[in-house]
Design a protein around this motif. Structure first.
Motif, PDB file in Angstrom:
ATOM      1  N   GLY A 133       4.156   9.231  12.521  1.00 38.48           N
ATOM      2  CA  GLY A 133       4.609   7.879  12.185  1.00 38.48           C
ATOM      3  C   GLY A 133       3.762   7.240  11.114  1.00 38.48           C
ATOM      4  O   GLY A 133       2.781   7.813  10.623  1.00 38.48           O
ATOM      5  N   GLY A 134       4.160   6.048  10.743  1.00 38.47           N
ATOM      6  CA  GLY A 134       3.435   5.345   9.700  1.00 38.47           C
ATOM      7  C   GLY A 134       4.006   3.964   9.481  1.00 38.47           C
ATOM      8  O   GLY A 134       4.790   3.455  10.296  1.00 38.47           O
ATOM      9  N   GLN A 135       3.610   3.369   8.363  1.00 34.71           N
ATOM     10  CA  GLN A 135       4.043   2.016   8.041  1.00 34.71           C
ATOM     11  C   GLN A 135       4.140   1.853   6.532  1.00 34.71           C
ATOM     12  O   GLN A 135       3.590   2.639   5.767  1.00 34.71           O
ATOM     13  N   GLY A 136       4.859   0.847   6.132  1.00 37.15           N
ATOM     14  CA  GLY A 136       5.047   0.585   4.715  1.00 37.15           C
ATOM     15  C   GLY A 136       5.576  -0.818   4.521  1.00 37.15           C
ATOM     16  O   GLY A 136       5.508  -1.664   5.420  1.00 37.15           O
TER      17      GLY A 136
ATOM     18  N   LEU B 160      -4.689  -5.198  -6.049  1.00 37.18           N
ATOM     19  CA  LEU B 160      -5.061  -4.272  -4.984  1.00 37.18           C
ATOM     20  C   LEU B 160      -3.840  -3.787  -4.206  1.00 37.18           C
ATOM     21  O   LEU B 160      -3.067  -4.584  -3.666  1.00 37.18           O
ATOM     22  N   ILE B 161      -3.685  -2.465  -4.187  1.00 32.48           N
ATOM     23  CA  ILE B 161      -2.631  -1.796  -3.427  1.00 32.48           C
ATOM     24  C   ILE B 161      -3.306  -0.784  -2.513  1.00 32.48           C
ATOM     25  O   ILE B 161      -4.102   0.032  -2.978  1.00 32.48           O
ATOM     26  N   ASN B 162      -2.997  -0.848  -1.243  1.00 34.70           N
ATOM     27  CA  ASN B 162      -3.608   0.040  -0.258  1.00 34.70           C
ATOM     28  C   ASN B 162      -2.536   0.707   0.588  1.00 34.70           C
ATOM     29  O   ASN B 162      -1.351   0.337   0.511  1.00 34.70           O
ATOM     30  N   PRO B 163      -2.904   1.719   1.382  1.00 36.56           N
ATOM     31  CA  PRO B 163      -1.927   2.333   2.276  1.00 36.56           C
ATOM     32  C   PRO B 163      -1.219   1.275   3.117  1.00 36.56           C
ATOM     33  O   PRO B 163      -1.854   0.433   3.757  1.00 36.56           O
ATOM     34  N   GLY B 164       0.104   1.319   3.106  1.00 35.50           N
ATOM     35  CA  GLY B 164       0.912   0.296   3.769  1.00 35.50           C
ATOM     36  C   GLY B 164       1.576  -0.633   2.776  1.00 35.50           C
ATOM     37  O   GLY B 164       2.573  -1.287   3.089  1.00 35.50           O
ATOM     38  N   ASN B 165       1.036  -0.708   1.535  1.00 36.09           N
ATOM     39  CA  ASN B 165       1.650  -1.507   0.474  1.00 36.09           C
ATOM     40  C   ASN B 165       2.853  -0.787  -0.161  1.00 36.09           C
ATOM     41  O   ASN B 165       3.652  -1.416  -0.864  1.00 36.09           O
ATOM     42  N   SER B 166       2.955   0.522   0.060  1.00 36.40           N
ATOM     43  CA  SER B 166       4.006   1.294  -0.589  1.00 36.40           C
ATOM     44  C   SER B 166       5.381   0.712  -0.295  1.00 36.40           C
ATOM     45  O   SER B 166       5.721   0.424   0.858  1.00 36.40           O
ATOM     46  N   GLY B 167       6.177   0.547  -1.344  1.00 36.41           N
ATOM     47  CA  GLY B 167       7.523   0.000  -1.213  1.00 36.41           C
ATOM     48  C   GLY B 167       7.599  -1.496  -1.377  1.00 36.41           C
ATOM     49  O   GLY B 167       8.699  -2.069  -1.444  1.00 36.41           O
ATOM     50  N   GLY B 168       6.445  -2.151  -1.447  1.00 37.94           N
ATOM     51  CA  GLY B 168       6.434  -3.603  -1.599  1.00 37.94           C
ATOM     52  C   GLY B 168       6.590  -4.033  -3.050  1.00 37.94           C
ATOM     53  O   GLY B 168       6.435  -3.233  -3.974  1.00 37.94           O
ATOM     54  N   PRO B 169       6.873  -5.305  -3.281  1.00 40.06           N
ATOM     55  CA  PRO B 169       7.129  -5.788  -4.633  1.00 40.06           C
ATOM     56  C   PRO B 169       5.858  -6.150  -5.403  1.00 40.06           C
ATOM     57  O   PRO B 169       4.882  -6.628  -4.828  1.00 40.06           O
ATOM     58  N   LEU B 170       5.897  -5.905  -6.710  1.00 35.02           N
ATOM     59  CA  LEU B 170       4.942  -6.474  -7.653  1.00 35.02           C
ATOM     60  C   LEU B 170       5.707  -7.553  -8.396  1.00 35.02           C
ATOM     61  O   LEU B 170       6.771  -7.287  -8.971  1.00 35.02           O
ATOM     62  N   LEU B 171       5.181  -8.771  -8.383  1.00 36.19           N
ATOM     63  CA  LEU B 171       5.932  -9.916  -8.902  1.00 36.19           C
ATOM     64  C   LEU B 171       5.197 -10.609 -10.033  1.00 36.19           C
ATOM     65  O   LEU B 171       3.962 -10.647 -10.062  1.00 36.19           O
ATOM     66  N   ASN B 172       5.971 -11.190 -10.961  1.00 31.61           N
ATOM     67  CA  ASN B 172       5.377 -12.072 -11.954  1.00 31.61           C
ATOM     68  C   ASN B 172       5.243 -13.464 -11.341  1.00 31.61           C
ATOM     69  O   ASN B 172       5.646 -13.705 -10.188  1.00 31.61           O
TER      70      ASN B 172
ATOM     71  N   ASN C 106       2.043  -4.861   3.258  1.00 26.61           N
ATOM     72  CA  ASN C 106       1.609  -4.636   4.632  1.00 26.61           C
ATOM     73  C   ASN C 106       0.468  -3.618   4.677  1.00 26.61           C
ATOM     74  O   ASN C 106       0.557  -2.616   5.375  1.00 26.61           O
ATOM     75  N   PRO C 107      -0.627  -3.846   3.904  1.00 26.69           N
ATOM     76  CA  PRO C 107      -1.706  -2.845   3.876  1.00 26.69           C
ATOM     77  C   PRO C 107      -2.404  -2.728   5.227  1.00 26.69           C
ATOM     78  O   PRO C 107      -2.817  -3.733   5.814  1.00 26.69           O
ATOM     79  N   TYR C 108      -2.510  -1.480   5.695  1.00 24.89           N
ATOM     80  CA  TYR C 108      -3.178  -1.209   6.975  1.00 24.89           C
ATOM     81  C   TYR C 108      -2.595  -2.043   8.120  1.00 24.89           C
ATOM     82  O   TYR C 108      -3.293  -2.406   9.068  1.00 24.89           O
ATOM     83  N   GLY C 109      -1.312  -2.375   8.006  1.00 26.23           N
ATOM     84  CA  GLY C 109      -0.666  -3.151   9.062  1.00 26.23           C
ATOM     85  C   GLY C 109      -0.890  -4.641   8.976  1.00 26.23           C
ATOM     86  O   GLY C 109      -0.455  -5.383   9.863  1.00 26.23           O
ATOM     87  N   LEU C 110      -1.555  -5.099   7.925  1.00 26.16           N
ATOM     88  CA  LEU C 110      -1.826  -6.534   7.747  1.00 26.16           C
ATOM     89  C   LEU C 110      -0.665  -7.149   6.975  1.00 26.16           C
ATOM     90  O   LEU C 110      -0.719  -7.343   5.757  1.00 26.16           O
ATOM     91  N   SER C 111       0.401  -7.465   7.689  1.00 31.99           N
ATOM     92  CA  SER C 111       1.625  -7.931   7.051  1.00 31.99           C
ATOM     93  C   SER C 111       1.419  -9.258   6.323  1.00 31.99           C
ATOM     94  O   SER C 111       0.594 -10.078   6.712  1.00 31.99           O
ATOM     95  N   GLY C 112       2.179  -9.435   5.243  1.00 31.37           N
ATOM     96  CA  GLY C 112       2.133 -10.677   4.484  1.00 31.37           C
ATOM     97  C   GLY C 112       0.910 -10.832   3.609  1.00 31.37           C
ATOM     98  O   GLY C 112       0.594 -11.947   3.188  1.00 31.37           O
ATOM     99  N   THR C 113       0.224  -9.742   3.300  1.00 32.64           N
ATOM    100  CA  THR C 113      -0.981  -9.821   2.472  1.00 32.64           C
ATOM    101  C   THR C 113      -0.599  -9.932   0.994  1.00 32.64           C
ATOM    102  O   THR C 113       0.193  -9.137   0.488  1.00 32.64           O
ATOM    103  N   MET C 114      -1.182 -10.901   0.304  1.00 36.64           N
ATOM    104  CA  MET C 114      -0.945 -11.061  -1.132  1.00 36.64           C
ATOM    105  C   MET C 114      -2.240 -10.811  -1.897  1.00 36.64           C
ATOM    106  O   MET C 114      -3.301 -11.316  -1.522  1.00 36.64           O
ATOM    107  N   THR C 115      -2.151 -10.020  -2.949  1.00 43.67           N
ATOM    108  CA  THR C 115      -3.279  -9.793  -3.850  1.00 43.67           C
ATOM    109  C   THR C 115      -2.834 -10.107  -5.270  1.00 43.67           C
ATOM    110  O   THR C 115      -1.639 -10.097  -5.577  1.00 43.67           O
ATOM    111  N   MET C 116      -3.814 -10.376  -6.125  1.00 45.54           N
ATOM    112  CA  MET C 116      -3.497 -10.761  -7.497  1.00 45.54           C
ATOM    113  C   MET C 116      -4.235  -9.861  -8.481  1.00 45.54           C
ATOM    114  O   MET C 116      -5.336  -9.390  -8.222  1.00 45.54           O
ATOM    115  N   GLY C 117      -3.626  -9.612  -9.619  1.00 43.09           N
ATOM    116  CA  GLY C 117      -4.247  -8.810 -10.668  1.00 43.09           C
ATOM    117  C   GLY C 117      -3.504  -9.000 -11.975  1.00 43.09           C
ATOM    118  O   GLY C 117      -2.864 -10.040 -12.184  1.00 43.09           O
TER     119      GLY C 117
END
Length: 310
Positions: A91-94, A218-230, A175-186
């Motif tokens: 199993g896993g998460q994304g 920052l993108i970590n395991p669990g972020n896969s499939g999530g959006p990158l937004l302007n 949802n990095p490492y199961g931490l849903s709703g995490t926002m990072t900036m770059g």
């Protein structure tokens, strides 16, 4: 008489000496001057030196983003979902995001392809099962269908990835490492990167997946499939992979600040076909290429230039 004359001459001689000495002292006094005030030296600047540049240096004012980032998150986060699933590997998460009011959710192929008992968790607390209805190995995209009231769905708009610029501020939500709703900036670090596709050829090599965006958000395991937004809240990419530097002491991948994102224009092209037919057909030629040729190779092949096709 002789003594008187001698005495008179002595007196006259002494008077002459006295008068001469006085004259000498008066002469020295008259030559003494009061020192004048010392003037400050005038510094002469070389007129040939270049003038100070009038160019304005733009310094990012991140304080100006205060308020706008909060508003951005409040607007788009309801459309970002966390994915949990079981598979033959355990199993896993994304992460995924809502694309329309019909209940279609975009994520990565490597997240959803072998998923069993796929759960879709919304920020509102709603949890439903989802069905994978389309996958594409070449772009690493997949579409999930959920049965949810359209009024509860918040679709995220797709931006034009052809208009993005290197240095542009972006945010990733996931949802990095199961931490849903995490926002990072770059920022956008580069455009036009090429990664290996997940589809193998008959000889064991991989096809290429182009039009990939590089970012340091920052993108970590669990972020896969999530959006990158302007900063307008438009999806300009789907987060796919990171460049790692070995493993941490806890066994996780060490993030190097180099992330890769599938461009939104690729999403715009592939996803409608995945919704309609479940797959996307690529035209292709049986050619291979080098991603980076050394000067020695260019000289040996006598190529006229170092970029493009020959």
């Amino acid at each position: 008489m002789v003594n008187k004359n001698r005495t008179l001459r002595v007196i006259v001689f002494l008077m002459v000496i006295f008068l001469a000495g006085t004259a000498c002292r008066l002469t020295k006094t008259s030559n003494t001057t009061i020192p004048e005030a010392i003037e400050e030296p005038v510094v002469q600047y070389d007129s040939t030196l270049p003038a100070q540049s009038s160019q304005t240096i733009l310094v990012p004012e991140y304080t100006a983003l205060e308020g706008s980032l909060e508003a951005l998150y409040q607007a788009v986060s309801p459309g970002v979902v966390s994915l949990q699933y079981s598979s033959a590997d355990g199993g896993g998460q994304g992460t995924g995001f809502v694309i329309d009011k019909e209940g279609h959710i975009v994520t990565n192929y490597h997240v959803a392809s072998d998923a069993q008992n796929l759960e879709v968790h919304f920020p509102s607390g709603l949890k439903v099962y989802g069905d994978v209805i389309g996958t594409d190995l070449d772009s690493d995209l997949a579409v999930i269908k959920v049965d949810v009231d359209p009024d509860l769905l918040v679709p995220l708009p797709l931006g034009d990835s052809n208009t993005i610029q290197v240095g542009q501020t972006v945010v990733a939500i996931g949802n990095p490492y199961g931490l849903s709703g995490t926002m990072t900036m770059g920022i956008i670090s580069a455009r036009g990167r090429v990664l290996d596709s997940m589809r193998q050829t008959e000889t064991g090599t991989y096809y290429s997946s182009g039009d990939t965006i590089q970012t340091d958000a920052l993108i970590n395991p669990g972020n896969s499939g999530g959006p990158l937004l302007n900063l307008n809240g438009e999806v300009i990419g789907v987060n796919r992979a990171i460049q790692t530097a070995g493993m941490s002491i806890t066994g996780g991948a060490v993030n190097t600040g180099i992330g890769f994102t599938i461009s939104s224009n690729t999403v715009r092209k592939v996803v409608p076909a995945l919704i309609e037919t479940g797959s996307y057909a690529y035209p292709y030629l049986g050619l291979s290429s080098y991603s980076n040729m050394s000067l020695q190779m260019i000289e040996a092949l006598e190529l006229p230039r170092s970029t493009g096709a020959y």
